[in-house]
Motif scaffolding. Structure first.
Motif, PDB file in Angstrom:
ATOM      1  N   LYS A 112       0.832  -1.196   0.000  1.00  0.00           N
ATOM      2  CA  LYS A 112       0.000   0.000   0.000  1.00  0.00           C
ATOM      3  C   LYS A 112       0.870   1.250   0.000  1.00  0.00           C
ATOM      4  CE  LYS A 112      -2.132   1.713   3.633  1.00  0.00           C
ATOM      5  NZ  LYS A 112      -2.004   3.198   3.528  1.00  0.00           N
ATOM      6  N   THR A 114       1.750   5.205   0.670  1.00  0.00           N
ATOM      7  CA  THR A 114       1.463   6.126   1.764  1.00  0.00           C
ATOM      8  C   THR A 114       0.553   7.249   1.269  1.00  0.00           C
ATOM      9  OG1 THR A 114       3.402   7.496   1.283  1.00  0.00           O
ATOM     10  CG2 THR A 114       3.712   5.622   2.768  1.00  0.00           C
ATOM     11  N   ALA A 115       0.047   8.027   2.223  1.00  0.00           N
ATOM     12  CA  ALA A 115      -0.837   9.131   1.860  1.00  0.00           C
ATOM     13  C   ALA A 115      -0.104  10.179   1.026  1.00  0.00           C
ATOM     14  CB  ALA A 115      -1.417   9.769   3.116  1.00  0.00           C
ATOM     15  N   PRO A 119      -2.614   9.877  -2.430  1.00  0.00           N
ATOM     16  CA  PRO A 119      -3.646  10.320  -1.479  1.00  0.00           C
ATOM     17  C   PRO A 119      -4.984   9.606  -1.630  1.00  0.00           C
ATOM     18  CG  PRO A 119      -2.542  12.193  -2.519  1.00  0.00           C
ATOM     19  CD  PRO A 119      -2.143  10.975  -3.284  1.00  0.00           C
ATOM     20  N   ILE A 120      -5.221   8.968  -2.778  1.00  0.00           N
ATOM     21  CA  ILE A 120      -6.519   8.345  -3.037  1.00  0.00           C
ATOM     22  C   ILE A 120      -6.328   6.889  -3.436  1.00  0.00           C
ATOM     23  CG2 ILE A 120      -8.597   8.406  -4.473  1.00  0.00           C
ATOM     24  CD1 ILE A 120      -8.236  11.378  -4.794  1.00  0.00           C
ATOM     25  N   LEU A 121      -7.131   6.012  -2.840  1.00  0.00           N
ATOM     26  CA  LEU A 121      -7.191   4.608  -3.223  1.00  0.00           C
ATOM     27  C   LEU A 121      -8.475   4.389  -4.017  1.00  0.00           C
ATOM     28  CD1 LEU A 121      -6.262   2.969   0.228  1.00  0.00           C
ATOM     29  CD2 LEU A 121      -4.700   3.566  -1.626  1.00  0.00           C
ATOM     30  N   PRO A 141      -8.626   4.106   5.835  1.00  0.00           N
ATOM     31  CA  PRO A 141      -8.660   5.406   5.157  1.00  0.00           C
ATOM     32  C   PRO A 141     -10.051   6.033   5.274  1.00  0.00           C
ATOM     33  CG  PRO A 141      -8.843   3.643   3.562  1.00  0.00           C
ATOM     34  CD  PRO A 141      -8.623   2.983   4.894  1.00  0.00           C
ATOM     35  N   ALA A 186      -7.017  15.625  -0.893  1.00  0.00           N
ATOM     36  CA  ALA A 186      -6.014  14.951  -1.723  1.00  0.00           C
ATOM     37  C   ALA A 186      -4.775  15.814  -1.926  1.00  0.00           C
ATOM     38  CB  ALA A 186      -6.617  14.581  -3.073  1.00  0.00           C
ATOM     39  N   GLY A 190      -0.609  14.968   2.900  1.00  0.00           N
ATOM     40  CA  GLY A 190      -0.546  14.052   4.039  1.00  0.00           C
ATOM     41  C   GLY A 190      -1.186  14.549   5.311  1.00  0.00           C
ATOM     42  N   GLN A 194      -5.681   9.088   3.956  1.00  0.00           N
ATOM     43  CA  GLN A 194      -5.983   8.680   2.585  1.00  0.00           C
ATOM     44  C   GLN A 194      -7.487   8.555   2.386  1.00  0.00           C
ATOM     45  OE1 GLN A 194      -3.447   5.136   2.268  1.00  0.00           O
ATOM     46  NE2 GLN A 194      -2.580   5.983   0.403  1.00  0.00           N
ATOM     47  N   GLN A 224      -3.817   5.034  -6.183  1.00  0.00           N
ATOM     48  CA  GLN A 224      -3.384   3.636  -6.184  1.00  0.00           C
ATOM     49  C   GLN A 224      -4.592   2.746  -6.446  1.00  0.00           C
ATOM     50  OE1 GLN A 224      -1.732   1.995  -2.535  1.00  0.00           O
ATOM     51  NE2 GLN A 224      -0.543   0.502  -3.694  1.00  0.00           N
TER      52      GLN A 224
END
Length: 234
Positions: A112, A114-115, A119-121, A141, A186, A190, A194, A224
């Motif tokens: 995974k 990081t933020a 910033p977005i999954l 998140p 976003a 950080g 997330q 991501q």
């Protein structure tokens, strides 16, 4: 050298089937039906008892979460220590719940981001309520949720601890506000957790992906992708 001419393309006698992502076809064998019947009188009561115990533990956690994360918490990020505590509590309760409903082992491939890196999954395909297990694996998140969900007893308090983006469907400019909030978080480098978004915007039967909504990509930051797979045929 002998010259080889390409063979003309052959037309299929049958048109390829068009996948309908909104229709479920479940065929249960006699063995499957017997397994379901047996589990209904053995595993289901035991799992319901375990879930009831988890709910009892979640009540005081939800009360503390409401004190630490009031309604206005969606406007500013909470301090890091509150974020870590709420993340630990939500992850523990969530993992216990999913264990009770049958998620004994969850396999994760890849790492995974990081933020700061992503910033977005973006998670797909979205097919069931149990897709929320990704939230547990991804270290809690923030999610995009209806504003009404924050008022649900117990669940709303726990939801608020994750600092969700709350969407009010009664407001005419709710879509614009949601996009602005997603963009602000976003691009915070950080400061905010997330965001986890299901870009399809609805549930499908996992046979294919449907067109993604643009909300997760408007901020113009790295995302991501997360792929969900279920090993069982149902």
């Amino acid at each position: 050298m002998k010259r080889v001419f390409p063979v003309p393309r052959q037309h299929s006698l049958y048109q390829p089937p068009i996948l309908n992502p909104f229709i479920y076809h479940i065929e249960l064998s006699v063995t499957d039906k017997l397994k379901i019947a047996l589990a209904s009188v053995t595993l289901v009561p035991l799992r319901l008892l375990c879930i009831f115990f988890i709910v009892l533990v979640a009540w005081p956690c939800a009360f503390l979460g409401r004190m630490c994360c009031p309604v206005c918490v969606t406007q500013e990020p909470v301090p890091n220590w509150k974020r870590h505590v709420s993340r630990f509590v939500l992850k523990t309760l969530g993992r216990a719940f999913f264990f009770c409903v049958g998620f004994i082992q969850i396999k994760v491939k890849g790492k995974k981001a990081t933020a700061a890196e992503a910033p977005i999954l973006v998670v797909a395909p979205h097919s069931t309520f149990f897709d929320a297990v990704v939230n547990i694996v991804a270290e809690i998140p923030s999610i995009v949720s209806r504003a009404e969900n924050a008022d649900i007893p117990l669940f709303g308090c726990l939801l608020r601890c994750s600092q969700p983006v709350l969407v009010s469907r009664t407001e005419t400019n709710s879509r614009k506000k949601t996009v602005e909030e997603i963009t602000k978080r976003a691009q915070s480098k950080g400061k905010w957790p997330q965001l986890m978004i299901f870009p399809e915007g609805t549930c499908t039967n996992r046979t294919c992906l449907i067109t993604f909504k643009s909300g997760a990509f408007i901020p113009g930051v790295p995302v991501q992708p997360v792929l969900i797979r279920y090993p069982n045929k149902m």
